[in-house]
Scaffold this motif. Structure first.
Motif, PDB file in Angstrom:
ATOM      1  N   ALA A  58     -67.227 -32.804  48.401  1.00  0.00           N
ATOM      2  CA  ALA A  58     -67.384 -32.260  47.049  1.00  0.00           C
ATOM      3  C   ALA A  58     -66.321 -32.810  46.103  1.00  0.00           C
ATOM      4  O   ALA A  58     -66.603 -33.081  44.932  1.00  0.00           O
ATOM      5  N   ILE A  59     -65.126 -32.996  46.601  1.00  0.00           N
ATOM      6  CA  ILE A  59     -64.024 -33.461  45.757  1.00  0.00           C
ATOM      7  C   ILE A  59     -64.115 -34.953  45.484  1.00  0.00           C
ATOM      8  O   ILE A  59     -63.950 -35.396  44.343  1.00  0.00           O
ATOM      9  N   PHE A  60     -64.393 -35.746  46.508  1.00  0.00           N
ATOM     10  CA  PHE A  60     -64.324 -37.194  46.372  1.00  0.00           C
ATOM     11  C   PHE A  60     -65.660 -37.877  46.144  1.00  0.00           C
ATOM     12  O   PHE A  60     -65.700 -39.076  45.869  1.00  0.00           O
ATOM     13  N   GLY A  61     -66.768 -37.155  46.284  1.00  0.00           N
ATOM     14  CA  GLY A  61     -68.080 -37.735  45.998  1.00  0.00           C
ATOM     15  C   GLY A  61     -68.353 -39.003  46.781  1.00  0.00           C
ATOM     16  O   GLY A  61     -68.232 -39.027  48.002  1.00  0.00           O
ATOM     17  N   ARG A  62     -68.707 -40.080  46.060  1.00  0.00           N
ATOM     18  CA  ARG A  62     -69.057 -41.348  46.722  1.00  0.00           C
ATOM     19  C   ARG A  62     -67.911 -41.944  47.529  1.00  0.00           C
ATOM     20  O   ARG A  62     -68.144 -42.745  48.431  1.00  0.00           O
ATOM     21  N   GLN A  63     -66.678 -41.582  47.201  1.00  0.00           N
ATOM     22  CA  GLN A  63     -65.516 -42.111  47.924  1.00  0.00           C
ATOM     23  C   GLN A  63     -65.220 -41.334  49.206  1.00  0.00           C
ATOM     24  O   GLN A  63     -64.354 -41.722  49.990  1.00  0.00           O
ATOM     25  N   ALA A  64     -65.944 -40.240  49.445  1.00  0.00           N
ATOM     26  CA  ALA A  64     -65.673 -39.373  50.598  1.00  0.00           C
ATOM     27  C   ALA A  64     -65.677 -40.107  51.939  1.00  0.00           C
ATOM     28  O   ALA A  64     -64.787 -39.872  52.749  1.00  0.00           O
ATOM     29  N   PRO A  65     -66.642 -41.004  52.212  1.00  0.00           N
ATOM     30  CA  PRO A  65     -66.602 -41.686  53.513  1.00  0.00           C
ATOM     31  C   PRO A  65     -65.309 -42.470  53.726  1.00  0.00           C
ATOM     32  O   PRO A  65     -64.733 -42.450  54.812  1.00  0.00           O
ATOM     33  N   ARG A  66     -64.839 -43.125  52.700  1.00  0.00           N
ATOM     34  CA  ARG A  66     -63.580 -43.880  52.805  1.00  0.00           C
ATOM     35  C   ARG A  66     -62.399 -42.929  53.018  1.00  0.00           C
ATOM     36  O   ARG A  66     -61.522 -43.188  53.844  1.00  0.00           O
ATOM     37  N   VAL A  67     -62.373 -41.840  52.284  1.00  0.00           N
ATOM     38  CA  VAL A  67     -61.303 -40.854  52.424  1.00  0.00           C
ATOM     39  C   VAL A  67     -61.331 -40.250  53.828  1.00  0.00           C
ATOM     40  O   VAL A  67     -60.287 -40.094  54.472  1.00  0.00           O
ATOM     41  N   ARG A  68     -62.519 -39.935  54.311  1.00  0.00           N
ATOM     42  CA  ARG A  68     -62.657 -39.361  55.660  1.00  0.00           C
ATOM     43  C   ARG A  68     -62.098 -40.302  56.732  1.00  0.00           C
ATOM     44  O   ARG A  68     -61.493 -39.848  57.699  1.00  0.00           O
ATOM     45  N   GLN A  69     -62.300 -41.603  56.542  1.00  0.00           N
ATOM     46  CA  GLN A  69     -61.767 -42.583  57.501  1.00  0.00           C
ATOM     47  C   GLN A  69     -60.254 -42.429  57.638  1.00  0.00           C
ATOM     48  O   GLN A  69     -59.715 -42.445  58.744  1.00  0.00           O
ATOM     49  N   HIS A  70     -59.584 -42.296  56.521  1.00  0.00           N
ATOM     50  CA  HIS A  70     -58.125 -42.155  56.533  1.00  0.00           C
ATOM     51  C   HIS A  70     -57.707 -40.860  57.226  1.00  0.00           C
ATOM     52  O   HIS A  70     -56.768 -40.844  58.024  1.00  0.00           O
ATOM     53  N   TYR A  71     -58.407 -39.783  56.929  1.00  0.00           N
ATOM     54  CA  TYR A  71     -58.085 -38.504  57.575  1.00  0.00           C
ATOM     55  C   TYR A  71     -58.392 -38.542  59.065  1.00  0.00           C
ATOM     56  O   TYR A  71     -57.636 -38.000  59.869  1.00  0.00           O
ATOM     57  N   GLU A  72     -59.499 -39.174  59.448  1.00  0.00           N
ATOM     58  CA  GLU A  72     -59.837 -39.283  60.873  1.00  0.00           C
ATOM     59  C   GLU A  72     -58.712 -39.979  61.637  1.00  0.00           C
ATOM     60  O   GLU A  72     -58.329 -39.543  62.720  1.00  0.00           O
ATOM     61  N   ARG A  73     -58.187 -41.051  61.044  1.00  0.00           N
ATOM     62  CA  ARG A  73     -57.083 -41.755  61.690  1.00  0.00           C
ATOM     63  C   ARG A  73     -55.860 -40.845  61.804  1.00  0.00           C
ATOM     64  O   ARG A  73     -55.189 -40.845  62.834  1.00  0.00           O
ATOM     65  N   ALA A  74     -55.577 -40.091  60.763  1.00  0.00           N
ATOM     66  CA  ALA A  74     -54.439 -39.166  60.813  1.00  0.00           C
ATOM     67  C   ALA A  74     -54.670 -38.074  61.861  1.00  0.00           C
ATOM     68  O   ALA A  74     -53.769 -37.742  62.637  1.00  0.00           O
ATOM     69  N   PHE A  75     -55.892 -37.529  61.918  1.00  0.00           N
ATOM     70  CA  PHE A  75     -56.210 -36.509  62.913  1.00  0.00           C
ATOM     71  C   PHE A  75     -56.055 -37.056  64.334  1.00  0.00           C
ATOM     72  O   PHE A  75     -55.717 -36.322  65.261  1.00  0.00           O
ATOM     73  N   ASP A  76     -56.311 -38.368  64.490  1.00  0.00           N
ATOM     74  CA  ASP A  76     -56.191 -39.007  65.800  1.00  0.00           C
ATOM     75  C   ASP A  76     -54.757 -39.441  66.110  1.00  0.00           C
ATOM     76  O   ASP A  76     -54.500 -40.069  67.134  1.00  0.00           O
TER      77      ASP A  76
END
Length: 79
Positions: A58-76
């Protein structure tokens, strides 16, 4: 020191307001914002509390997949 993590929130909010250009957002595993604060929100005329409970999508819209990639790496545990 208190074992309740929320007891530190007021101090953390105050510190973040004093650091120029700073903000902190905690993204939960369900991709919602659990906490956010900082002077950068104020500088930009935004209410940090308005983001709490919203999803990354909801916050990042079209950029969400890219943002999620960064968070996934941090979560890992990657930097």
């Amino acid at each position: 020191m208190s074992s309740d993590p929320h007891s530190s929130e007021p101090l953390l909010r105050q510190i973040l307001r004093l650091i120029p250009g700073a903000y902190l957002s905690v993204i939960e595993r369900d991709w919602t914002v659990g906490f956010t604060a900082g002077g950068e929100f104020v500088r930009r005329g935004l209410d940090p509390e308005a983001f709490v409970g919203q999803t990354v999508d909801a916050i990042f819209g079209r950029q969400a997949p890219r943002v999620r990639q960064h968070y996934e790496r941090a979560f890992d545990g990657e930097s």
